[in-house]
Design an enzyme around this catalytic site. Structure first.
Site, short mmCIF file in Angstrom:
data_model
loop_
_atom_site.label_atom_id
_atom_site.label_comp_id
_atom_site.label_asym_id
_atom_site.label_seq_id
_atom_site.Cartn_x
_atom_site.Cartn_y
_atom_site.Cartn_z
N HIS A 27 0.81 -1.23 0.00
CA HIS A 27 0.00 0.00 0.00
C HIS A 27 0.84 1.27 0.00
O HIS A 27 0.78 2.09 0.90
CB HIS A 27 -0.98 -0.01 1.18
N TYR B 2 -12.85 10.60 2.86
CA TYR B 2 -13.40 9.56 1.99
C TYR B 2 -13.63 8.23 2.71
O TYR B 2 -13.89 7.22 2.08
CB TYR B 2 -12.56 9.46 0.72
#
Length: 377
Positions: free
Chosen positions: A152, A255
């Site tokens: 990631h 988000y």
């Protein structure tokens, strides 16, 4: 053909289809280069030549009809392993005059950065006139804190219309809760100037406990980013097991990850409270469940494939090995078509070339650079 209801704020029925016989015959692919070692990104430096980054830590020049170049010299030390390595590369909007490129990569901790582990870094450099080496290499940004992880990294770069740079940053997998806190760069999108300084109008400048570089928060692992025809930043990110998202990240917005998600834990089970919505957190514009593992993102501005494709959004799928063509209407995705399934390779990046054609990279040990050709070419 099947229909898929997107579980976003306003439910919208999306038509999803594999390429029909008619559609498949309307395009074909041409191999521009092969033998690339897990290529990750491409950037045009003139009408024909491209820089291609290889995750293993090499930057190469590719030109149709010629052998792939030797590695471009001058890269900084790159911490290669897992999902990390040399990742995105773009050219400056004034590249023809300044020959500036930007690239991001996994950077190991060192005496200058401090800490331990690694993180995503963004650097600028001048590509030499003969395109064989990088000069004036400068690290503009290093994600903090460093953390010992091979996953990631995010690492897509977009030059904004105002000349600032957006950089997407992953949550580092085991630090997903950091995506909701402001004293770190995990799970964030940041915005900086080309000299590495922070724009005064960033949303968290002067906010106690917040890093001034942050543009938006609550992201998992953003591996696709581009400017839309509307001049706005468009991104997509990997969900966990389901819930890959397309977003339009706005200044200061949240988000949701990992508080809200349409995915679940690997192997099953809710993430946190299992919420898909919460006040103060943004819904995705579009989401994929099951996950397609998206990577690469580009709008097609030309009409080389006909008017029906002009303005469409293209996204690669690593998991299902296709190129998604997304039709938009009134800012919403109304149709998805799956292309290039016959190639049978993981699609890592897609860009529109100066010739108005689409170029695609496949993420394989023997990776390819493909040019997508209309039937009449």
């Amino acid at each position: 053909m099947r229909r898929h209801c997107c579980k976003a704020a306003a439910l919208l029925c999306i038509v999803i289809s594999s390429a029909s016989a008619q559609d498949a015959s309307a395009i074909r692919t041409e191999i521009i280069a092969q033998g690339l070692d897990h290529p990750w990104a491409l950037a045009f430096i003139d009408h024909q030549r491209m820089l291609v980054s290889e995750r293993a830590g090499a930057l190469r020049v590719v030109q149709p009809g010629l052998p792939i170049s030797a590695p471009v010299a001058g890269l900084p030390n790159i911490d290669v392993g897992g999902q990390g390595g040399l990742l995105d590369v773009i050219t400056d909007s004034k590249f023809s005059s300044n020959r500036t490129i930007y690239f991001c990569y996994s950077e190991a901790a060192n005496a200058k950065t401090g800490g331990s582990g690694n993180s995503t870094a963004l650097a600028s450099a001048r590509l030499s006139d003969d395109a064989t080496r990088l000069e004036q290499v400068k690290v503009l940004f290093s994600q903090q804190p460093k953390f010992d992880s091979r996953a990631h990294f995010g690492c897509r770069i977009v030059e904004n219309t105002d000349g600032t740079l957006f950089l997407t940053l992953g949550d580092r997998f085991n630090r997903m809760q950091d995506a909701q806190t402001m004293n770190n760069h995990h799970g964030k999108i940041v915005r900086i100037r080309k000299d590495g300084s922070v724009p005064a109008d960033n949303p968290f400048v002067g906010k106690p406990g917040a890093l001034a570089e942050i543009w938006s928060i609550g992201h998992r692992n953003v591996q696709g980013a581009t400017l839309g025809p509307d001049g706005k930043l468009w991104t997509h990110e990997h969900g966990p097991q389901g819930g890959d998202e397309i977003n339009l990240p706005q200044a200061g917005k949240n988000y949701g990850w990992p508080v809200i998600t349409y995915g679940e834990n690997y192997g099953g089970g809710k993430i946190g409270a299992g919420l898909t919505s919460k006040a103060g957190m943004e819904q995705p514009l579009y989401q994929w469940t099951p996950s397609i593992a998206p990577s690469g993102m580009s709008f097609l501005r030309s009409n080389r494939y006909g008017k029906a494709w002009q303005g469409n959004l293209f996204v690669g799928s690593l998991k299902f090995r296709y190129l998604a063509r997304l039709e938009l209407k009134d800012g919403k995705v109304v149709r998805e078509e799956r292309l290039l399934q016959y190639v049978g390779q993981r699609i890592r990046d897609v860009r529109e070339g100066p010739d108005g054609l689409l170029y695609v990279l496949t993420d394989e040990a023997n990776g390819q650079l493909l040019r997508v050709l209309p039937a009449k070419y």
